[in-house]
Design an enzyme around this catalytic site. Structure first.
Site, short mmCIF file in Angstrom:
data_model
loop_
_atom_site.label_atom_id
_atom_site.label_comp_id
_atom_site.label_asym_id
_atom_site.label_seq_id
_atom_site.Cartn_x
_atom_site.Cartn_y
_atom_site.Cartn_z
N CYS A 76 0.87 -1.18 0.00
CA CYS A 76 0.00 0.00 0.00
C CYS A 76 0.90 1.22 0.00
O CYS A 76 1.56 1.52 1.00
CB CYS A 76 -0.93 0.00 1.21
SG CYS A 76 -1.99 1.47 1.28
N HIS A 153 -2.12 -4.95 -10.60
CA HIS A 153 -2.88 -3.83 -11.16
C HIS A 153 -3.15 -4.05 -12.64
O HIS A 153 -2.29 -4.54 -13.37
CB HIS A 153 -2.10 -2.52 -11.00
CG HIS A 153 -2.05 -2.02 -9.59
ND1 HIS A 153 -2.95 -1.10 -9.09
CD2 HIS A 153 -1.23 -2.34 -8.57
CE1 HIS A 153 -2.66 -0.86 -7.81
NE2 HIS A 153 -1.63 -1.62 -7.47
N GLU A 202 -10.10 -0.16 -5.84
CA GLU A 202 -9.07 -0.90 -5.11
C GLU A 202 -9.58 -2.26 -4.67
O GLU A 202 -10.69 -2.38 -4.13
CB GLU A 202 -8.62 -0.09 -3.89
CG GLU A 202 -7.34 -0.58 -3.28
CD GLU A 202 -6.71 0.45 -2.35
OE1 GLU A 202 -5.75 0.06 -1.66
OE2 GLU A 202 -7.15 1.61 -2.31
N CYS A 211 -4.70 5.94 -4.39
CA CYS A 211 -4.05 4.64 -4.30
C CYS A 211 -2.62 4.82 -4.78
O CYS A 211 -2.38 5.06 -5.97
CB CYS A 211 -4.79 3.61 -5.16
SG CYS A 211 -4.00 1.98 -5.17
N GLY A 214 -1.47 2.14 -7.18
CA GLY A 214 -2.14 2.36 -8.45
C GLY A 214 -1.49 3.47 -9.25
O GLY A 214 -1.34 3.37 -10.48
#
Length: 270
Positions: A76, A153, A202, A211, A214
Site C-alpha cells: 500500500c 494492477h 481498489e 491509491c 495504483g
C-alpha cells in the site's frame, strides 16, 4: 490489553495504524473488518500493523496491511508514506512485497517502491498474454496493461475519464477469473505530457480517494507505452503524487502523509 494506534491518511486514503512493537496484536480477517467499519469500529480504508523486524533482518520495522474487507494485501503506497511519520524517522520497512525504503520530506514522504514486474504469471494472470497491451478487455474499454508493483494492477487508458462507470466496471473486473488473486483496477486519462488523471477501484476496498500503488503502476504503464516520460504527476481525487521510473529501475513515489489523531484501544473487543 490496550495498545496505541494513530489515524492517518495519504491524500484521503485513510488508515488505522497500530503500533504492535511493544504489545503484539493478533490480527484476523474478522477483527480487521470490525476495526475498519466506519459505523461500529474506528473506520478506515486499510488497517496497518507496525511491528518489530525479525532478528537479523536489515529492516527497521515490519508492516502488515489489511483492506476494509479484512483481506490481507502485500503493498500500500499511501500507507508506506505514513510509516516514517508514525515511527518518527526514515525507515526501511519489511512488507509482504519486500523491503521498502521510506524517507520523510516536507509534508509527506518519498518511497522507493522497488522494481515493477510485467510477466503474466507475476501479475498474476490466469493464462499467458502480453501485459503491455493485453488481449482482453471489458465492454467498450480499450485493451489494458497489467503491472505488479508488490500487488496486482490492471490499467485502462481512456479518452474521457468522467464517462467511465467505475462502480459497475470496477468490481466486475476485480473479480474476473483472469485475475486469480483479484486485481486493483485503474482508469487513467492522459491530460498533459507528464500528467495523468486517475481513478482506482481498489481490490478489497472499492473506490478510493487515492491509491499509491495504483499511481505507480499507471505511471509505469504510461512510460512503457511511450505515452510520456517520467517524472509523472498523477492526479487522484484526493490530490497529486509524483512518480518517477525509468525502464530497468525502481519506482520512486513522493507525496503527502497526514497524521490526524492518536488513540488507544483494546483489540480484543473487536
Amino acid at each position: 490489553m490496550m495498545s496505541r494506534f494513530s489515524k492517518m491518511h495519504g491524500l484521503g486514503n485513510d488508515f488505522v495504524v497500530i503500533d504492535a512493537r511493544q504489545a503484539p496484536v493478533a490480527m484476523t480477517e474478522a477483527r480487521a473488518r470490525a476495526i475498519a467499519d466506519r459505523h461500529a469500529g474506528i473506520g478506515c480504508d486499510q488497517l496497518i500493523v507496525i511491528g518489530d523486524a525479525e532478528a537479523g533482518d536489515q529492516a527497521d520495522v515490519s508492516m502488515l496491511i489489511f483492506n476494509s474487507d479484512g483481506s490481507e494485501v502485500e503493498a500500500c503506497g499511501n500507507a508506506t508514506r505514513c510509516v516514517p511519520l508514525f515511527v518518527g524517522k526514515d525507515v526501511l520497512i519489511r512488507t509482504r512485497a519486500g523491503l521498502l525504503d521510506a524517507k520523510g520530506v516536507d509534508g509527506g514522504a518519498s518511497v522507493d517502491m522497488g522494481a515493477p514486474r510485467f510477466d503474466w504469471d507475476a501479475i498474476p494472470l490466469g493464462y499467458p498474454m502480453d501485459t503491455l497491451t493485453m488481449s482482453a478487455s471489458w465492454e467498450d474499454l480499450p485493451a489494458p496493461a497489467a503491472v505488479n508493483v508488490g500487488n496486482p494492477h490492471v490499467i485502462f487508458f481512456v479518452e474521457d475519464l468522467d464517462a467511465v462507470d467505475f462502480e459497475r466496471l470496477g468490481p466486475l473486473i476485480e473479480h474476473d477469473p483472469l485475475f486469480p488473486a483479484r486485481v486493483n483496477v485503474n482508469f487513467a486519462q492522459v491530460v498533459g505530457p507528464q500528467h495523468l488523471r486517475l481513478i482506482v477501484w481498489e481490490r478489497g476496498a472499492g473506490l478510493t480517494r487515492a491509491c499509491g500503488t495504483g499511481a505507480c503502476a499507471t505511471a509505469v504503464a504510461a512510460i512503457r507505452r511511450k505515452l510520456m516520460a517520467g517524472p509523472v504527476t498523477v492526479s487522484l481525487p484526493g490530490g497529486d503524487l509524483e512518480i518517477d521510473w525509468a525502464p530497468g529501475g525502481t519506482i520512486r513515489m513522493t507525496g503527502p502523509a497526514t497524521h490526524v489523531f492518536d488513540g488507544e484501544a483494546d483489540w480484543d473487543r473487536f
